[in-house]
Design an enzyme around this catalytic site. Structure first.
Site, short mmCIF file in Angstrom:
data_model
loop_
_atom_site.label_atom_id
_atom_site.label_comp_id
_atom_site.label_asym_id
_atom_site.label_seq_id
_atom_site.Cartn_x
_atom_site.Cartn_y
_atom_site.Cartn_z
N SER A 138 -2.55 7.37 -1.87
CA SER A 138 -3.61 6.43 -2.25
C SER A 138 -4.82 6.66 -1.36
O SER A 138 -4.72 7.30 -0.30
CB SER A 138 -3.10 4.99 -2.06
OG SER A 138 -4.14 4.04 -2.20
N TYR A 151 1.25 -1.78 2.40
CA TYR A 151 0.82 -0.74 1.47
C TYR A 151 0.21 0.43 2.22
O TYR A 151 0.50 1.60 1.93
CB TYR A 151 -0.20 -1.34 0.49
CG TYR A 151 -0.47 -0.47 -0.72
CD1 TYR A 151 0.37 -0.52 -1.82
CD2 TYR A 151 -1.57 0.38 -0.76
CE1 TYR A 151 0.12 0.27 -2.95
CE2 TYR A 151 -1.82 1.17 -1.87
CZ TYR A 151 -0.98 1.10 -2.97
OH TYR A 151 -1.23 1.90 -4.06
#
Length: 269
Positions: A138, A151
């Protein structure tokens, strides 16, 4: 089975980038092994192709044994595996000091260990084919933002694991691609877990999703097309979206203090 270009396994295949990948790969003449944890969402994929070219499997990416069995099933069904795309992922928003450990573990088991499980299970088959491993990290595997410690931790870990794996596999014929998408228009925020206090009280889901939508600039279809193109070129690293490209440069230029002005712009909750 009629001749196919390649056999590609995709986890998290029933929605978002995964679904777009399945559709585009099938459209290009590939055979696809699609896995997801949702039986209902997987069933909706059946009209996309005949059973010879699309294998659907309900798999929890966090379960090592289940992923290993899936890989063996794919090899048995298609006879070979040219690539695996470890795409399954979830979201969690919570300030680090308030984060329930069970939810942190839930995310890590899917977003990080799910990638490791996929790599370990599929590597022997992909190596035989001289193929490609694709791991979805990401933009948040390149820089950190508030309320995303879990995350961030998972996606930074995916990046480090993938880059080391690529070096370990040098000379093996296997390409390893690490993908860093920016904001992609999917339901990952709406389907995630979001908290804001020590008592585990959930945040307003609609507000969290709305904040995510503000920074989601790229369609899943465009993201999938870029991933497939990068696989063909056997690239090592892929940034998706102008936001990812720009913010990657920002964190490179200002590694110690990018957060002082950047974080308020991309806060998700």
């Amino acid at each position: 089975m009629t001749q196919v270009k390649q056999v590609v396994a995709v986890s998290g295949a029933a929605s978002g980038i995964g679904l777009a990948l399945v559709k585009q790969l099938l459209g290009e003449g590939c055979a696809v092994a699609a896995s997801d944890i949702s039986v209902k969402n997987l069933a909706a994929l059946r009209p996309l192709a005949d059973e010879q070219h699309l294998l659907l499997s309900c798999v929890d990416a966090a379960e090592q044994t289940a992923v290993a069995l899936w890989a063996a099933e794919v090899k048995e069904h298609f006879g070979r595996i040219d690539a695996v795309i470890n795409n399954a992922g979830v979201s969690l928003s919570c300030h680090a000091a308030e984060q329930p450990r069970e939810h942190f573990s839930w995310l890590m088991n899917i977003n990080f260990w799910g990638v490791v499980n996929g790599c370990e299970a599929f590597l022997p088959y992909v190596k035989d084919a001289g193929g490609c491993i694709v791991n979805i990290s990401s933009l948040f595997g390149l820089l950190a933002v508030p309320s995303q410690s879990a995350y961030n931790a998972a996606k930074f870990a995916v990046r480090g694991y993938s880059e080391s794996l690529r070096q370990d596999l040098k000379g093996s014929g296997v390409a390893v691609l690490t993908v860093h998408p920016g904001g992609i228009k999917t339901n990952i925020a709406r389907n995630g877990r979001h908290f804001h206090d020590l008592h585990g009280k959930e945040s307003d889901l609609d507000a969290t999703a709305a904040n995510f939508d503000k920074v989601a600039r790229t369609s899943p279809e465009r993201a999938a097309a870029k991933i497939i193109h990068a696989m063909r070129r056997r690239r090592r690293r892929l940034l998706i979206g102008s936001d990812a490209v720009f913010l990657d440069w920002v964190q490179r230029l200002f590694p110690a203090n990018y957060d002082s002005w950047l974080a308020p712009l991309i806060r998700l909750s």
